[in-house]
Write a protein that holds these residues in place. Structure first.
Motif: not given
Lengths: 435, 297
Positions: B273-297
């Motif tokens: 379950i910790i691994i699932v938690f980490l995967l969900v966290l990583i996925f959301n970090l990536i999405i947030n990064k993409i979102r941030y980049k798209s907003e800056v651009l």
């Protein structure tokens, strides 16, 4: 000479009187008066039978019984959590083949032989330990200790449509070849405008292992070898997987890999399957005219013979005394177990449809005279006599290992290479088995 | 007595920033933070319920996970199921929202009917779908036969089980994405559209060059919200297949549940379950990064 004979006679009389007083005398049932015992029970037909009679026991002993009943899944969780937490649990129902190794290792099962042989606690002659079926009672034993008393002996039977077998003059299968031939004969045959299924069996991974085990043994296979390593990839075991998978794939219902007992029995009760192999306890479903279209049309027989002989498993539900209870509560609970499993109660349970654990119940005129399915009775008794007490893999983590074996069954039904799948399963089983 | 009361009141006044949120923080700690910390601790232990106390084994559970074929199967199923269902939900949700954004006769009625699946209890609808997907008695094979198609095994075959579950998930959750996007669409400024019409832009051009860039932040929020639930999808899968046939639809989340509550192997279950938690966290970090980049651009 005359005086000597008189002396011998008097001495014999004194000895016989002494013997009958010690052996036949009833125990003091009120020795634990005022004690309260708490029992965790599965919602099972035996519980339904015994629950209304508790007042009778309370009156006889002065022991207060608190009985808590839960549906099976919830019951298993509740039992585990309460025993682990160390709360007041004095006795419980258990399927030894499923949980005895785990519960015994955890110290949650009290050995019963100390109670069973103690004349102060057990009415040894009347309770009559030898009256219980040996197979199921052996199943409720671990490391030489008796950890439960059988309330429900269970074996799997081949149930078939008597009417159709007679109509089409098909022989009731005696061997695995005949079983396949009969399944083939009926599969896709149109009867009463309905397309038939040859045979229905459980195909849902772990759940299927409960019946698959009979095929495994009958084909000469086993869970583990003499050294305790996984043996599900032996040639005999592979043949069993192959045969079971083929039966379901070629002569079974659509999508059998999601078939648990509920789906399988429903298909049979719906009248679309010619045969079913499942637990004998489901006779009460097949023969219930309100729910089953095949009531009164079903014949019963033991598992057909295979290369390894005719080797069904025999499992059971038992009543156990908790290893976590205080000594006084353990003894009081033993009195309950002894009372609940006496000849009268086991007969009563059998009359209400529970395959009881005592031989005397099955031969009692009250049961024999009202028995509407003597072939079911004969096949059940035969299975109890020849049944293997080892139902599940002999490990602590039974559910996990059943899942691994279940995957091989699913692969076989799907027509994948059984040898590869069984070898892979055996490898994982060896890694995961905890003893 | 009066002075004592004053003292208390002044203490409360001075520490108001601690005292007022304290009950919430304590509750949060007991029901959320403590279980997470305990779970992390447990993931470094070997413990089967009833068999002694937890035994510290360091990273062994994590090492075992990476050599466990069932772990990799769970990961594969999780990515396949989530990848497919999330993409479909976002695309369909967006298109339906654009359609529903237009005023037409009975549009509010259609919108109300449309959110029914989203409003229904997941377990209840999953039970109904389980019957509909049954190849022997289910309604779906009957519908297929009506249009002359051969029957499918749906959830009873390893090949089609995930697609069947995606179908249920998309049916249930697309309305949620639609609702979020629809709210976003309603708040968009009218000027760019008017300008585009005057400039003679076609409908697809308006969609790609105006609607999509403007709605992007809302879409990202919808994706984050939905992915949090979707990556740990439990009720629909457990109710319909329990991970079957065999382990063909067993996600990592479901495997961790079974390990802890069917196999009672709590240490290893916690690791999963910790691994699932980490995967969900990583996925959301990536999405947030993409979102941030798209907003800056």
């Amino acid at each position: 000479m005359k005086i000597k004979l008189q002396k011998v006679l008097i001495l014999t009389l004194v000895f016989v009187t002494f013997l009958s007083v010690t052996v036949l005398a009833d125990i003091n049932w009120r020795q634990f008066e005022g004690t309260e015992i708490r029992l965790l029970m599965n919602k099972h037909p035996f519980t339904t039978f015994i629950e209304p009679k508790i007042a009778e026991f309370e009156e006889k002993t002065g022991i207060k019984v608190v009985m808590e009943v839960f549906p099976e899944d919830q019951f298993r969780d509740k039992r585990l959590i309460e025993l682990n937490a160390g709360g007041k649990v004095d006795g419980f129902m258990i399927m030894p083949g499923q949980a005895k190794l785990h519960y015994w290792t955890a110290g949650w099962l009290a050995p019963l032989e100390g109670f069973m042989t103690n004349p102060n606690l057990t009415n040894i002659k009347e309770w009559d330990l030898g009256d219980f079926f040996a197979g199921p009672m052996t199943g409720a034993r671990i490391e030489g200790h008796q950890i439960g008393v059988v309330i429900n002996a269970e074996a799997s039977l081949l149930a078939y449509r008597k009417d159709l077998f007679e109509k089409f003059n098909v022989k009731v299968p005696e061997t695995m070849e005949e079983l396949e031939a009969a399944a083939k004969f009926f599969h896709k045959k149109v009867v009463d405008e309905k397309e038939m299924i040859g045979i229905t069996l459980r195909g849902k991974a772990a759940a299927a292992t409960s019946q698959f085990v009979d095929f495994l043994y009958t084909f000469g296979g086993s869970w583990t070898d003499s050294e305790g390593n996984a043996n599900i990839a032996s040639p005999e075991s592979i043949n069993a997987f192959d045969f079971y998978g083929k039966l379901l794939r070629e002569y079974g219902p659509k999508g059998p890999t999601m078939y648990h007992w509920a789906e399988s029995t429903s298909t049979f009760m719906d009248g679309t399957a010619a045969m079913i192999f499942d637990a004998n306890v489901f006779k009460s479903l097949y023969e219930n005219p309100e729910e089953s279209k095949v009531a009164g049309k079903v014949g019963y027989t033991t598992i057909p013979a295979g290369p390894g002989g005719r080797l069904p498993h025999v499992s059971n539900w038992s009543l156990a005394v908790s290893g976590t209870a205080t000594p006084e509560c353990q003894k009081a609970t033993w009195l309950f177990v002894q009372w609940a499993t006496n000849k009268e109660n086991e007969l009563g349970a059998l009359l209400s449809g529970v395959p009881a654990g005592r031989e005397s119940a099955w031969t009692d005129p009250k049961f024999v005279s009202t028995d509407k399915t003597p072939d079911w009775t004969a096949s059940s008794l035969k299975s109890f006599a020849i049944g293997q007490p080892q139902w599940n893999p002999p490990v602590l983590n039974v559910s996990e290992i059943r899942d691994i074996v279940g995957q091989v069954i699913v692969d076989s039904i799907d027509g994948k290479d059984v040898k590869v799948s069984a070898e892979q399963g055996a490898k994982i089983m060896d890694q995961k088995m905890e003893k | 007595m009066k002075r004592f009361k004053e003292k208390i009141l002044s203490f409360v006044d001075n520490h108001i920033h601690i005292i007022f949120p304290a009950p919430t923080i304590i509750a949060l700690f007991v029901v959320v933070i403590f279980p997470i910390i305990y779970n992390i601790y447990m993931s470094f232990n070997k413990w089967r319920i009833g068999l002694g106390s937890p035994k510290f084994i360091g990273l062994q559970n994590y090492i075992d996970a990476f050599s466990d074929p069932r772990f990799w199967n769970g990961l594969k199923v999780m990515f396949f199921f989530s990848g497919l269902s999330l993409s479909l939900e976002i695309v369909l949700g967006l298109l339906i929202a654009v359609y529903l954004n237009k005023e037409f006769k009975g549009s509010s009625f259609v919108q109300t009917i449309y959110i029914f699946p989203f409003a229904a209890t997941p377990v209840a609808i999953a039970l109904i779908w389980r019957i509909m997907l049954n190849p022997q008695i289910g309604a779906l094979n009957y519908f297929l036969s009506l249009i002359g198609l051969p029957p499918s095994l749906w959830i009873s075959s390893a090949k089609t089980v995930i697609l069947s579950l995606v179908l249920v998930d998309v049916w249930k959750w697309t309305p949620m994405i639609t609702l979020i996007v629809l709210a976003g669409l309603k708040s968009l400024p009218k000027d760019p559209y008017e300008a585009a019409v005057i400039d003679g832009a076609s409908i697809p051009q308006v969609f790609y060059h105006i609607t999509l860039p403007l709605i992007q932040p809302v879409l990202f929020s919808a994706l984050v919200l939905r992915s949090l639930d979707n990556l740990k999808e439990f009720d629909i899968i457990y109710t319909i297949t329990q991970g079957g046939p065999g382990i063909a639809s067993e996600t990592l989340y479901l495997y961790s549940y079974k390990t802890a509550f069917s196999f009672f192997n709590c240490g290893y279950g916690s690791t999963l379950i910790i691994i699932v938690f980490l995967l969900v966290l990583i996925f959301n970090l990536i999405i947030n990064k993409i979102r941030y980049k798209s907003e800056v651009l």
